[in-house]
Design a protein around this motif. Structure first.
Motif, PDB file in Angstrom:
ATOM      1  N   ALA A 159       0.827  -1.207   0.000  1.00 48.75           N
ATOM      2  CA  ALA A 159       0.000   0.000   0.000  1.00 48.75           C
ATOM      3  C   ALA A 159       0.862   1.259   0.000  1.00 48.75           C
ATOM      4  CB  ALA A 159      -0.928  -0.001   1.220  1.00 48.75           C
ATOM      5  N   PHE A 160       2.084   1.170   0.570  1.00 50.83           N
ATOM      6  CA  PHE A 160       2.991   2.321   0.572  1.00 50.83           C
ATOM      7  C   PHE A 160       3.503   2.649  -0.824  1.00 50.83           C
ATOM      8  CE2 PHE A 160       3.445   1.076   5.081  1.00 50.83           C
ATOM      9  CZ  PHE A 160       3.300   2.315   5.689  1.00 50.83           C
ATOM     10  N   LEU A 161       3.346   1.718  -1.775  1.00 49.77           N
ATOM     11  CA  LEU A 161       3.894   1.895  -3.111  1.00 49.77           C
ATOM     12  C   LEU A 161       2.852   2.354  -4.122  1.00 49.77           C
ATOM     13  CD1 LEU A 161       6.048  -1.393  -3.260  1.00 49.77           C
ATOM     14  CD2 LEU A 161       6.710   0.862  -2.395  1.00 49.77           C
ATOM     15  N   SER A 162       1.627   2.565  -3.676  1.00 50.74           N
ATOM     16  CA  SER A 162       0.569   2.948  -4.602  1.00 50.74           C
ATOM     17  C   SER A 162       0.722   4.406  -5.024  1.00 50.74           C
ATOM     18  CB  SER A 162      -0.800   2.745  -3.957  1.00 50.74           C
ATOM     19  OG  SER A 162      -1.031   3.728  -2.957  1.00 50.74           O
ATOM     20  N   PRO A 163       0.248   4.757  -6.211  1.00 51.24           N
ATOM     21  CA  PRO A 163       0.314   6.157  -6.649  1.00 51.24           C
ATOM     22  C   PRO A 163      -0.398   7.098  -5.682  1.00 51.24           C
ATOM     23  CG  PRO A 163      -0.184   4.726  -8.510  1.00 51.24           C
ATOM     24  CD  PRO A 163      -0.253   3.868  -7.283  1.00 51.24           C
ATOM     25  N   GLU A 164      -1.507   6.658  -5.102  1.00 47.14           N
ATOM     26  CA  GLU A 164      -2.252   7.499  -4.189  1.00 47.14           C
ATOM     27  C   GLU A 164      -1.440   7.807  -2.927  1.00 47.14           C
ATOM     28  OE1 GLU A 164      -4.797   5.395  -6.957  1.00 47.14           O
ATOM     29  OE2 GLU A 164      -3.355   4.630  -5.476  1.00 47.14           O
ATOM     30  N   THR A 165      -0.676   6.819  -2.454  1.00 54.38           N
ATOM     31  CA  THR A 165       0.138   7.036  -1.258  1.00 54.38           C
ATOM     32  C   THR A 165       1.268   8.015  -1.540  1.00 54.38           C
ATOM     33  OG1 THR A 165      -0.393   4.838  -0.411  1.00 54.38           O
ATOM     34  CG2 THR A 165       1.548   5.914   0.502  1.00 54.38           C
ATOM     35  N   THR A 166       1.856   7.932  -2.735  1.00 52.11           N
ATOM     36  CA  THR A 166       2.911   8.889  -3.088  1.00 52.11           C
ATOM     37  C   THR A 166       2.368  10.308  -3.056  1.00 52.11           C
ATOM     38  OG1 THR A 166       3.980   7.225  -4.495  1.00 52.11           O
ATOM     39  CG2 THR A 166       4.615   9.522  -4.819  1.00 52.11           C
ATOM     40  N   ILE A 167       1.207  10.519  -3.661  1.00 50.62           N
ATOM     41  CA  ILE A 167       0.606  11.851  -3.662  1.00 50.62           C
ATOM     42  C   ILE A 167       0.314  12.298  -2.230  1.00 50.62           C
ATOM     43  CG2 ILE A 167      -1.406  13.202  -4.390  1.00 50.62           C
ATOM     44  CD1 ILE A 167      -1.541  11.350  -6.869  1.00 50.62           C
ATOM     45  N   TRP A 168      -0.189  11.371  -1.414  1.00 47.61           N
ATOM     46  CA  TRP A 168      -0.485  11.690  -0.010  1.00 47.61           C
ATOM     47  C   TRP A 168       0.771  12.108   0.730  1.00 47.61           C
ATOM     48  CZ3 TRP A 168       1.153   9.170   4.497  1.00 47.61           C
ATOM     49  CH2 TRP A 168       0.496   9.548   5.681  1.00 47.61           C
ATOM     50  N   GLN A 169       1.895  11.432   0.466  1.00 52.39           N
ATOM     51  CA  GLN A 169       3.146  11.805   1.129  1.00 52.39           C
ATOM     52  C   GLN A 169       3.541  13.243   0.791  1.00 52.39           C
ATOM     53  OE1 GLN A 169       6.544   9.005   1.663  1.00 52.39           O
ATOM     54  NE2 GLN A 169       5.457   7.796   0.128  1.00 52.39           N
ATOM     55  N   TYR A 170       3.282  13.663  -0.424  1.00 46.81           N
ATOM     56  CA  TYR A 170       3.627  15.021  -0.849  1.00 46.81           C
ATOM     57  C   TYR A 170       2.676  16.069  -0.285  1.00 46.81           C
ATOM     58  CZ  TYR A 170       7.327  14.110  -4.317  1.00 46.81           C
ATOM     59  OH  TYR A 170       8.510  13.791  -4.934  1.00 46.81           O
ATOM     60  N   THR A 171       1.414  15.698  -0.067  1.00 48.79           N
ATOM     61  CA  THR A 171       0.401  16.713   0.252  1.00 48.79           C
ATOM     62  C   THR A 171      -0.051  16.692   1.708  1.00 48.79           C
ATOM     63  OG1 THR A 171      -1.351  15.187  -0.489  1.00 48.79           O
ATOM     64  CG2 THR A 171      -0.471  16.756  -2.112  1.00 48.79           C
ATOM     65  N   HIS A 172       0.171  15.599   2.431  1.00 54.64           N
ATOM     66  CA  HIS A 172      -0.276  15.539   3.821  1.00 54.64           C
ATOM     67  C   HIS A 172       0.431  16.615   4.654  1.00 54.64           C
ATOM     68  CE1 HIS A 172      -1.749  13.703   7.560  1.00 54.64           C
ATOM     69  NE2 HIS A 172      -0.576  14.046   8.047  1.00 54.64           N
ATOM     70  N   GLY A 173      -0.342  17.344   5.421  1.00 53.21           N
ATOM     71  CA  GLY A 173       0.228  18.373   6.286  1.00 53.21           C
ATOM     72  C   GLY A 173       0.524  19.682   5.593  1.00 53.21           C
TER      73      GLY A 173
END
Length: 286
Positions: A159-173
């Motif tokens: 789940a850490f490798l999904s495209p959605e997680t990458t975007i979340w890492q950039y935008t969270h916070g």
């Protein structure tokens, strides 16, 4: 404006791609990226510093444009990443240099500092952790894999490798996500989608426990050698907590700690502020 050069260095048969700018005789700064990115994350920081410093940003093995050999030919561990990057610095002629350590770049760079402390002039840690209190509960699925490296626990990490997680890492916070360019996370997702990249990253998730085990050694290095440290931290990082930044001062009382109201990829929203902090800090780092 100094032009950025894009090159590959042959490191004992391993091709390391890197970006470089600045005068060859200027004080050197090695930029070490994190997961799941590459040297492109420094695309705005490099021109902001290259008038004063020789700035070098390699892609770690298995990331970006550097070689990604199969897992039967290369062991994807943080010790191996540090070994390749240490040799890379020798190949391109970096003798003494400061380190900008972000995310995976922190255990990579700290290993190099422990091995050859005389080469390190200063450390800039941007959400680059070396203390247990800096790890959030977001690490719990990865911790579970450390404790029991079963196929089920490994599969759960995909789940850490999904495209959605990458975007979340950039935008969270990030208060205003319109400030986050889609270019960075889109390129990261392109690299993550390459055949074999998923298992490379899962191997590194599993090996991150070796970094955790080395925290006492990293901290002993800080206490003994007292390298000048600037911690510039996105305070809303879901993985590396502000306590990890403050902890540097426990071992290096003179460490400078600055927080920014942003997330994990702080350069996406606060590159100018971080560049100014570096320009103020490095000339004073002796």
């Amino acid at each position: 404006m100094t032009k950025i050069q894009y090159r590959k260095a042959n490191v004992d048969g391993f091709n390391v791609f890197y970006r470089q700018a600045g005068r060859a005789d200027a004080p050197a700064l090695l930029l070490l990226h994190g997961f799941p990115s590459a040297g492109h994350m420094f695309r705005e920081l490099i021109p902001a510093l290259s008038d004063r410093f020789r700035v070098v940003a390699p892609d770690l093995p298995g990331f970006g444009q550097s070689d990604m050999p199969s897992r039967d030919k290369f062991s994807y561990t943080f010790a191996a990443l540090a070994g390749v990057i240490e040799r890379f610095t020798e190949v391109i002629g970096l003798v003494r240099f400061a380190i900008y350590a972000f995310d995976y770049g922190a255990p990579t760079g700290f290993r190099m500092a422990v091995r050859r402390p005389e080469r390190i002039t200063a450390i800039i840690s941007q959400n680059g952790n070396a203390y247990e209190e800096g790890l959030s509960d977001g690490w719990n699925p990865i911790r579970a894999y450390w404790q029991n490296p079963s196929e089920a626990n490994r599969a759960a990490l995909r789940a850490f490798l999904s495209p959605e997680t990458t975007i979340w890492q950039y935008t969270h916070g990030v208060a205003d996500t319109s400030l986050v360019s889609p270019d960075g996370y889109s390129l990261d997702n392109y690299y993550l989608a390459r055949p074999g990249a998923d298992d490379v990253q899962l191997d590194l998730f599993g090996d991150y426990k070796s970094n955790f085990a080395m925290y006492p050694e990293f901290q002993a290095y800080f206490r003994e050698h007292k390298p000048p440290v600037l911690a510039v931290w996105g305070k809303n990082d879901p993985f590396f907590l502000p306590a990890g930044a403050k902890a540097f001062k426990r071992d290096i009382p003179g460490a400078e700690v600055r927080f920014f109201d942003t997330g994990h990829f702080a350069l996406e929203t606060h590159c100018q502020e971080i560049a100014l902090a570096i320009r103020d800090f490095l000339p004073r780092a002796k």
